[in-house]
Design an enzyme around this catalytic site. Structure first.
Site, PDB file in Angstrom:
ATOM      1  N   GLU A  94      -0.739  -2.711  -9.948  1.00 54.61           N
ATOM      2  CA  GLU A  94      -1.115  -3.988  -8.968  1.00 54.61           C
ATOM      3  C   GLU A  94       0.698  -4.569  -9.252  1.00 54.61           C
ATOM      4  O   GLU A  94       0.931  -5.620  -7.926  1.00 54.61           O
ATOM      5  CB  GLU A  94      -2.217  -5.231  -9.127  1.00 54.61           C
ATOM      6  CG  GLU A  94      -3.053  -3.642  -8.610  1.00 54.61           C
ATOM      7  CD  GLU A  94      -3.214  -4.194  -6.783  1.00 54.61           C
ATOM      8  OE1 GLU A  94      -2.949  -4.319  -6.340  1.00 54.61           O
ATOM      9  OE2 GLU A  94      -3.837  -2.594  -6.772  1.00 54.61           O
ATOM     10  N   GLU A 108       1.015  -1.411   0.372  1.00 51.89           N
ATOM     11  CA  GLU A 108       0.083  -0.036   0.163  1.00 51.89           C
ATOM     12  C   GLU A 108       0.808   1.421   0.133  1.00 51.89           C
ATOM     13  O   GLU A 108       0.544   2.543  -0.938  1.00 51.89           O
ATOM     14  CB  GLU A 108      -1.064   0.252   1.736  1.00 51.89           C
ATOM     15  CG  GLU A 108      -1.752  -1.027   1.214  1.00 51.89           C
ATOM     16  CD  GLU A 108      -2.257  -1.344  -0.140  1.00 51.89           C
ATOM     17  OE1 GLU A 108      -3.010  -0.349  -0.082  1.00 51.89           O
ATOM     18  OE2 GLU A 108      -3.216  -2.617  -0.047  1.00 51.89           O
ATOM     19  N   HIS A 124       1.888   1.952  -3.468  1.00 50.81           N
ATOM     20  CA  HIS A 124       1.031   2.345  -4.294  1.00 50.81           C
ATOM     21  C   HIS A 124       1.186   3.803  -4.106  1.00 50.81           C
ATOM     22  O   HIS A 124       1.027   4.985  -4.681  1.00 50.81           O
ATOM     23  CB  HIS A 124      -0.843   2.065  -3.551  1.00 50.81           C
ATOM     24  CG  HIS A 124      -1.534   0.858  -4.821  1.00 50.81           C
ATOM     25  ND1 HIS A 124      -1.048   0.608  -5.870  1.00 50.81           N
ATOM     26  CD2 HIS A 124      -1.504  -0.336  -3.748  1.00 50.81           C
ATOM     27  CE1 HIS A 124      -1.693  -0.336  -6.476  1.00 50.81           C
ATOM     28  NE2 HIS A 124      -1.852  -1.217  -5.299  1.00 50.81           N
TER      29      HIS A 124
END
Length: 305
Positions: free
Chosen positions: A225, A148, A151
């Site tokens: 991803e 995360e 990201h």
């Protein structure tokens, strides 16, 4: 997964329908021509305002929407050892990734999941579910947090907003240009201005082109991803990231994340056939295989050495 796809498409179609109605009103009431001859510049400006406007409003509101939609509790002062570990792990990873410390939150949900959102690399939120904290080891949870944080470091939220804005603009312009051609052919080339037939044609084209645009956006989402998995491996270790993905593949259930942040969750579910084209995440087995074979380069994953 199917319900989220339906809601996603319904939202986009509702926006496009509203655009069609507004353009019709501007043409009939104010004489502003955005669909007929000579209106190409106005059409492009109008399409860009609507196309990018909606995407960036959603981006700016993303943290607020995520908190409200999940009921996430932002950790201001850690109340226990688990919260202390969460904050310390995200802080360490954020420093290594070269971003400002994100807000760290926990939301109540049974599934193993986590997400990151926010309008910029230095104004973000990383949240994990209570199900993740119960089911994953610390090593696995560390890898998920690294995914995360990656990201955020990669600027994925902004990138997806830009891509969606471009696609929205393309859909609005192309549907009206093609609609103009079809309407002209049906009317025999009579220059009587757009009628009800034109707006019906445009509405159908909005839906068709909007579906293809959604497929393109989901393709970009799946590619990011893989990169976030590499980022998680760079921050926490390849073995920990593989173990986390394997745990997800063994226990994954239906996500309770609101659709506005579902694409930024750690896992997006399972689909087959044409429905696979609308997946925001690649299948977990593909992610595991790609990560095992990836030559981990922290720089390419958005992570500082």
């Amino acid at each position: 997964m199917f319900k989220r796809v339906v809601l996603f498409l319904a939202t986009n179609l509702a926006v496009l329908a509203l655009i069609s109605i507004v353009m019709a009103v501007l043409q009939s009431v104010f004489g502003i021509n955005l669909g007929g001859a000579g209106g190409n510049v106005g059409l492009l400006v109008f399409a860009a305002l609507f196309g990018f406007g909606g995407s960036f409003v959603s981006l700016l509101m993303s943290k607020w929407v995520a908190k409200r939609g999940t009921g996430a509790h932002v950790i201001e002062q850690p109340r226990n050892e688990a919260e202390q570990w969460l904050v310390a792990t995200v802080r360490r990873q954020a420093e290594r990734a070269g971003i400002k410390m994100p807000e760290v939150a926990i939301y109540d949900a049974p599934e193993i999941n986590a997400f990151a959102t926010g309008p910029s690399r230095n104004n973000s939120l990383v949240a994990v579910s209570t199900g993740l904290l119960r089911a994953m080891s610390r090593d696995e949870a560390e890898a998920v947090l690294g995914h995360e944080v990656s990201h955020v470091a990669n600027g994925d939220m902004v990138t997806m907003a830009l891509i969606q804005g471009v696609l929205n603009t393309f859909v609005i312009v192309l549907s009206r240009v093609v609609g103009r051609v079809i309407d002209g052919f049906i009317s025999g080339g009579r220059d009587s201005g757009p009628g009800i037939g034109y707006y019906l044609i445009v509405f159908v084209l909005d839906m068709v082109f909007g579906l293809f645009a959604s497929m393109i956006a989901m393709w970009f989402s799946r590619r990011r991803e893989f990169r976030a998995d590499e980022g998680g491996a760079a921050l926490a270790g390849r073995d920990k990231m593989v173990a986390a993905l394997q745990r997800l593949s063994q226990t994954y259930g239906a996500s309770t994340l609101p659709k506005q942040v579902a694409a930024f969750g750690i896992s997006g579910g399972v689909a087959h056939g044409l429905r696979r084209l609308m997946m925001s995440h690649p299948p977990l087995e593909e992610r595991i295989e790609a990560l095992r074979n990836a030559p981990l380069d922290p720089a390419s994953a958005g992570i500082h050495a």
